[in-house]
Design a protein around this motif. Sequence first.
Motif, short mmCIF file in Angstrom:
data_model
loop_
_atom_site.label_atom_id
_atom_site.label_comp_id
_atom_site.label_asym_id
_atom_site.label_seq_id
_atom_site.Cartn_x
_atom_site.Cartn_y
_atom_site.Cartn_z
N ILE A 1 0.85 -1.29 -0.02
CA ILE A 1 -0.07 -0.01 0.12
C ILE A 1 0.77 1.27 0.03
O ILE A 1 0.25 2.29 -0.39
CB ILE A 1 -0.83 -0.08 1.26
CG1 ILE A 1 -0.10 0.10 2.52
CG2 ILE A 1 -2.04 -1.12 1.22
CD1 ILE A 1 -1.21 0.41 3.80
N SER B 1 1.13 3.12 -3.33
CA SER B 1 -0.13 3.60 -3.73
C SER B 1 -0.47 4.86 -2.96
O SER B 1 -0.93 6.01 -3.37
CB SER B 1 -1.42 2.69 -3.26
OG SER B 1 -2.56 3.08 -3.88
N MET B 2 -0.06 5.00 -1.38
CA MET B 2 -0.35 6.07 -0.76
C MET B 2 0.56 7.25 -1.15
O MET B 2 0.10 8.47 -1.04
CB MET B 2 -0.18 5.72 0.78
CG MET B 2 -1.04 4.86 1.38
SD MET B 2 -0.70 4.45 3.08
CE MET B 2 -1.07 6.04 3.87
N ALA C 1 -0.20 7.23 -6.23
CA ALA C 1 -1.40 7.23 -7.00
C ALA C 1 -2.04 8.53 -7.23
O ALA C 1 -1.80 9.62 -6.63
CB ALA C 1 -2.44 6.26 -6.15
N GLY C 2 -2.88 8.69 -8.09
CA GLY C 2 -3.40 10.01 -8.49
C GLY C 2 -2.54 10.38 -9.52
O GLY C 2 -1.61 9.92 -10.16
N GLY D 1 -3.85 14.15 -4.01
CA GLY D 1 -4.23 14.28 -2.49
C GLY D 1 -3.05 15.09 -1.59
O GLY D 1 -2.02 15.27 -2.03
N ALA E 1 -2.30 9.57 -0.96
CA ALA E 1 -3.20 9.22 -1.96
C ALA E 1 -3.96 7.83 -1.67
O ALA E 1 -3.78 7.64 -0.73
CB ALA E 1 -2.58 8.91 -3.27
N ASN E 2 -4.82 7.25 -2.47
CA ASN E 2 -5.77 6.32 -2.09
C ASN E 2 -4.76 4.99 -1.81
O ASN E 2 -4.08 4.57 -2.79
CB ASN E 2 -6.82 6.01 -3.19
CG ASN E 2 -7.74 4.93 -2.78
OD1 ASN E 2 -7.46 4.09 -2.01
ND2 ASN E 2 -8.94 5.13 -3.01
N PRO E 3 -4.88 4.47 -0.83
CA PRO E 3 -4.04 3.15 -0.53
C PRO E 3 -4.43 2.18 -1.37
O PRO E 3 -3.47 1.12 -1.62
CB PRO E 3 -4.35 2.79 0.94
CG PRO E 3 -4.84 4.09 1.55
CD PRO E 3 -5.70 4.70 0.40
N PHE E 4 -5.53 1.97 -1.94
CA PHE E 4 -5.93 0.76 -2.76
C PHE E 4 -6.00 1.06 -4.26
O PHE E 4 -6.22 0.08 -5.13
CB PHE E 4 -7.29 0.27 -2.15
CG PHE E 4 -7.23 0.11 -0.60
CD1 PHE E 4 -6.40 -1.18 -0.02
CD2 PHE E 4 -7.79 1.02 0.27
CE1 PHE E 4 -6.55 -1.30 1.21
CE2 PHE E 4 -7.63 0.61 1.63
CZ PHE E 4 -7.10 -0.36 1.96
N ASP E 5 -5.76 2.31 -4.69
CA ASP E 5 -5.85 2.51 -6.04
C ASP E 5 -4.61 1.54 -6.79
O ASP E 5 -4.71 1.04 -7.88
CB ASP E 5 -5.66 3.95 -6.48
CG ASP E 5 -6.66 4.72 -6.44
OD1 ASP E 5 -7.75 4.25 -6.09
OD2 ASP E 5 -6.50 6.11 -6.58
N HIS F 1 4.38 11.08 0.56
CA HIS F 1 3.58 11.45 -0.42
C HIS F 1 3.65 13.06 -0.33
O HIS F 1 3.95 14.01 -1.53
CB HIS F 1 2.15 11.15 -0.04
CG HIS F 1 1.03 12.06 -0.75
ND1 HIS F 1 1.04 11.79 -2.36
CD2 HIS F 1 0.38 12.97 -0.77
CE1 HIS F 1 -0.01 12.59 -2.91
NE2 HIS F 1 -0.35 13.48 -1.91
#
Length: 428
Positions: free
Chosen positions: A50, A53-54, A57-58, A64, A68-72, A131
């Motif tokens: 994760i 992604s955190m 992602a994006g 963010g 960011a979204n941990p699951f994207d 991030h």
Amino acid sequence: MLIATALVLMMTVPALALFYGGMTRSKSVLNMMMMSYVAAAIVGILYVAIGWSMGWAGDVDSGGTFFANPFDLFWLKDVGTENYVFVMFQMTFAIITCALISGAVADRMKFSAWLLFIPVWAVIVYFPLAHMVFSCTADSLICGRIGAQDYAGGTAVHINAGVAALVLVLLLGKRSGWPKDKMRPHNLTLTMLGAGLLWFGWYGFNVGSIVIVDQDITAEMGRTFANTTLATMAAILGWLVIERLVHGKATSLGAASGIVAGLVAITPAAGAVDIEGAVAIGAVAGAVCAWAVGLKFRLGYDDSLDVVGVHLVGGIIGTVLIGVFSTSDGAGGVDGLLYGGGLGSLGDQSLGVVVAVLYSGILTAVIALGVKYTIGLRLDEDDEVGGIDLAEHGESAYDLHQGSFSSGAGSTGVLAKSTVRTEEGAQA
């Protein structure tokens, strides 16, 4: 980037493990090294699951503010294999940040508590701060909205680890016998070797970071490589001068610590300053950190291996001084105070430091208190006195009972003559 990634991984295992291991007492060295090794194992897997992604992602315009979204991109879903080297590079930063904290809690933190603290801290504290600094999105807080420069982690890595170390130290309490008893480094040869390997690996840390963020990499690679080298050299001299003036000796432990202080300070500034600025930052960091390690004796917090004095103080120095020494020729294109840029950059850098300190400090305290009041943070006093290696791992680093040694010869002679930290607080 493959080479840079391998170098940064080496900074934790074995470089940091050796650096910290040599500074502890002989009854604690295996535990100290194990804390680095298990941090690599836990955080590395968690980052792929994760953490990436955190952090990443994006898109550039909407990634963010905090994370960011941990699951994207869960388990690198939809991340092409051509990007795996970049993922692994950032993973090594997460690993060493967590491992750095361990030096402050040497001798007395339960291994089970460390195993619980590290993954929770990585998810709640490190991944979001990474991030805010490394994602390069417009929304990310420190290097996006605030506009601070931080090329390789003065805030996300060193200030973050230093603040977390201070929080843990305050909650753990002092080692049994500290500061009355002298807690002697058991093997400065290991520490010097570890410091040299850290310096070597740091070229992956800093130069690899500038390769990622800058398209015209040839010029910036040379600048970053030179800045990293010269700042470290200046920091060694700065540390030794303060040692000599204050305590009358210039020591090997001081030189090793000066190496790390210089590397820490130039980390955020590596792409922002010219070589004169790099030398100035290194010299200031070496001198100030040499003074700052003694604060624990004056203020009464037992930071075993000076994580606060070196990483927190060094990280703040390097991050803030970007606002003084950065040049428009650097990767960020921003002139600092000495180059006619006014106070704007200095304000941005200082605000970035404040955000990192508050975010890490508050959330680390919550996590550490949760561990303390569930499984407990601290080793039993009898086990601490007897040695954490034996109590937690059932092992001893040195089998000194096999055969005999004459006085002053062999392992026992070397250990007996190890240079010690003075009670007054500086390294000697």
